[in-house]
Scaffold this motif. Structure first.
Motif, short mmCIF file in Angstrom:
data_model
loop_
_atom_site.label_atom_id
_atom_site.label_comp_id
_atom_site.label_asym_id
_atom_site.label_seq_id
_atom_site.Cartn_x
_atom_site.Cartn_y
_atom_site.Cartn_z
N ALA A 18 43.04 39.75 42.73
CA ALA A 18 44.39 40.31 42.61
C ALA A 18 45.40 39.20 42.34
CB ALA A 18 44.76 41.07 43.88
N GLU A 19 45.27 38.10 43.05
CA GLU A 19 46.18 36.97 42.84
C GLU A 19 46.02 36.41 41.43
OE1 GLU A 19 49.12 34.25 43.47
OE2 GLU A 19 48.53 35.88 44.83
N ARG A 20 44.78 36.27 40.99
CA ARG A 20 44.54 35.73 39.65
C ARG A 20 45.12 36.63 38.57
NH1 ARG A 20 38.96 32.31 39.33
NH2 ARG A 20 39.07 31.38 41.41
N LYS A 21 44.95 37.93 38.76
CA LYS A 21 45.50 38.84 37.75
C LYS A 21 47.01 38.84 37.76
CE LYS A 21 45.19 43.34 35.65
NZ LYS A 21 44.50 44.64 35.55
N SER A 22 47.62 38.70 38.93
CA SER A 22 49.08 38.67 38.99
C SER A 22 49.63 37.43 38.29
CB SER A 22 49.55 38.71 40.45
OG SER A 22 49.23 37.50 41.12
N GLN A 23 48.84 36.36 38.27
CA GLN A 23 49.28 35.13 37.62
C GLN A 23 48.93 35.08 36.13
OE1 GLN A 23 48.32 31.47 39.63
NE2 GLN A 23 48.61 32.34 41.67
N ASN A 24 47.94 35.88 35.73
CA ASN A 24 47.51 35.85 34.32
C ASN A 24 47.07 37.25 33.90
OD1 ASN A 24 46.56 35.29 31.79
ND2 ASN A 24 45.04 33.77 32.42
N GLU A 25 48.02 38.09 33.56
CA GLU A 25 47.72 39.48 33.23
C GLU A 25 47.01 39.63 31.89
OE1 GLU A 25 51.16 41.91 33.52
OE2 GLU A 25 51.37 41.65 35.70
N SER A 26 47.05 38.60 31.06
CA SER A 26 46.43 38.70 29.73
C SER A 26 44.91 38.55 29.80
CB SER A 26 47.00 37.64 28.80
OG SER A 26 46.71 36.33 29.28
N LYS A 27 44.40 38.09 30.93
CA LYS A 27 42.97 37.88 31.08
C LYS A 27 42.30 39.14 31.61
CE LYS A 27 40.06 33.96 32.32
NZ LYS A 27 40.06 32.62 32.95
N GLU A 28 41.04 39.34 31.25
CA GLU A 28 40.29 40.50 31.74
C GLU A 28 39.59 40.15 33.05
OE1 GLU A 28 40.46 43.40 30.66
OE2 GLU A 28 41.25 43.20 28.63
N VAL A 80 54.63 44.88 49.05
CA VAL A 80 55.59 45.23 47.99
C VAL A 80 54.95 46.31 47.12
CG1 VAL A 80 56.99 44.38 46.08
CG2 VAL A 80 56.49 42.88 48.03
N GLU A 81 55.21 47.57 47.44
CA GLU A 81 54.52 48.68 46.79
C GLU A 81 54.90 48.84 45.33
OE1 GLU A 81 53.99 52.32 48.75
OE2 GLU A 81 53.86 51.47 50.76
N ASP A 82 56.04 48.30 44.94
CA ASP A 82 56.44 48.38 43.53
C ASP A 82 55.66 47.40 42.67
OD1 ASP A 82 58.26 50.34 44.12
OD2 ASP A 82 59.96 48.96 44.31
N ASN A 83 54.93 46.50 43.31
CA ASN A 83 54.18 45.49 42.57
C ASN A 83 52.68 45.71 42.80
OD1 ASN A 83 53.49 43.24 41.07
ND2 ASN A 83 53.85 41.81 42.76
N GLN A 84 52.16 46.78 42.22
CA GLN A 84 50.74 47.10 42.38
C GLN A 84 49.90 46.33 41.36
OE1 GLN A 84 50.36 51.36 42.11
NE2 GLN A 84 51.29 51.70 44.11
N ILE A 85 48.81 45.76 41.84
CA ILE A 85 47.90 45.01 40.98
C ILE A 85 46.65 45.86 40.80
CG2 ILE A 85 46.64 42.84 40.68
CD1 ILE A 85 48.61 41.70 42.88
N CYS A 86 46.42 46.32 39.58
CA CYS A 86 45.31 47.24 39.31
C CYS A 86 44.15 46.49 38.66
CB CYS A 86 45.77 48.38 38.41
SG CYS A 86 47.04 49.42 39.17
N ILE A 87 42.97 46.66 39.24
CA ILE A 87 41.78 45.94 38.78
C ILE A 87 40.68 46.94 38.48
CG2 ILE A 87 40.16 44.09 39.35
CD1 ILE A 87 42.29 43.57 41.76
N ASP A 88 40.00 46.75 37.37
CA ASP A 88 38.89 47.62 37.00
C ASP A 88 37.67 47.33 37.86
OD1 ASP A 88 40.55 48.55 35.00
OD2 ASP A 88 39.62 47.35 33.42
N GLY A 89 36.93 48.39 38.19
CA GLY A 89 35.71 48.23 38.97
C GLY A 89 34.59 49.11 38.43
N ILE A 90 33.36 48.66 38.60
CA ILE A 90 32.20 49.45 38.18
C ILE A 90 31.11 49.33 39.24
CG2 ILE A 90 32.71 49.17 35.72
CD1 ILE A 90 29.71 47.38 36.89
#
Length: 285
Positions: free
Chosen positions: A124-134, A165-175
């Motif tokens: 979640a932290e990594r995605k918040s810092q780099n949203e362009s990465k998968e 901070v509910e307005d700042n949701q970090i969404c991550i794909d899972g399988i």
């Protein structure tokens, strides 16, 4: 692309050894596909010692559950495929999130689960810092991580909230299945474009063959007839795509570690030794 094993999806959801056995089989199939299809990736896992904190078979931690498997070859395959062949890094060595921050995951029943200091917090932290990465999380089957992904069939969406901070949701794909991974890869990488058609009039690209598997093959600086020569790491054999044949005749040439011809292989790597040509060699000096 960064792929994380979600240890939090171990929730003691397997009542019997048989259920856990089937889960391990599914997990193995996921990583076999990852190694086969995804060329540029970074794999991460939790510190191996921390898996002892998570239940797999109800009442037994993950390591103890692995030892309960009656099919010992399945345990060996799991270790080889998931850990040895894939060689995931321990994310704690490269940790980006602060253990002082709070991370909560939205659950299927609209509640929140504390996931501080876990792989979920890290990704979640990594995605918040780099949203362009998968980013992708690999879950064990039958876990509570099953909120349906709105755009990708058979996948789930994992929502993490940092510091309440509910307005700042970090969404991550899972399988949690091979099928889900196939859908996810098609959505993200358009892998169908990598499928080689037998109707074309040009030879396949390297990535349209088994040479795509970078855990198995390493590109060398050598070329033959314009095609890169690859070394198969486990065997020391050398492979390249024959640049003169295409369509149904497309194949790879295979050589031993001395550069002597062993035969021809189809795009999946099945070697036909009857096509061995003792006059065909490659220069490895």
């Amino acid at each position: 692309m960064e792929i994380f094993i979600n240890e939090v999806s171990l929730e003691g959801q397997f009542v019997t050894e048989v259920e856990f056995r089937d889960a391990i089989k599914v997990f193995n199939s996921i990583f076999e596909l990852i190694n086969q299809k995804i060329k540029d990736k970074e794999l991460y896992k939790e510190d191996s010692n921390i898996y002892a904190n998570y239940e797999a078979i109800k009442g037994s931690n993950f390591n103890a559950s692995l030892n309960q498997l009656k099919d010992k070859s399945l345990k060996t395959a799991f270790i080889n495929i998931v850990f040895n062949k894939s060689n995931p890094k321990e994310w704690r060595i490269y940790q980006m999130h602060s253990s002082e921050d709070s991370f909560d995951c939205l659950t299927i029943d609209n509640d929140y689960k504390d996931v501080c200091d876990t792989s979920l917090a890290e990704v979640a932290e990594r995605k918040s810092q780099n949203e362009s990465k998968e980013y992708l999380l690999i879950n064990f089957i039958n876990s509570s991580f099953r909120i349906t992904h709105p755009h990708i069939s058979s996948c789930c969406l994992i929502t993490v909230i940092k510091n309440n901070v509910e307005d700042n949701q970090i969404c991550i794909d899972g399988i949690d299945s091979k099928l889900a991974l196939e859908y996810w890869l098609e959505n993200k990488l358009n892998l169908s474009s990598l499928e080689y058609s037998l109707d074309v009039t040009e030879p396949p690209r390297d990535e349209q063959t088994l040479l795509l598997d970078t855990t198995r093959f390493q590109k060398t600086s050598r070329k033959y007839d314009g095609r890169c020569i690859y070394c198969e790491l486990p065997t020391g054999m050398y492979w390249y795509v024959d640049n003169l044949h295409y369509g149904k005749a497309a194949h790879l040439e295979v050589f031993d570690k001395r550069g002597c011809h062993l035969g021809e292989a189809d795009l999946q790597g099945n070697i036909d030794t009857s096509k061995k040509d003792k006059n065909k060699t490659i220069n490895l000096s």
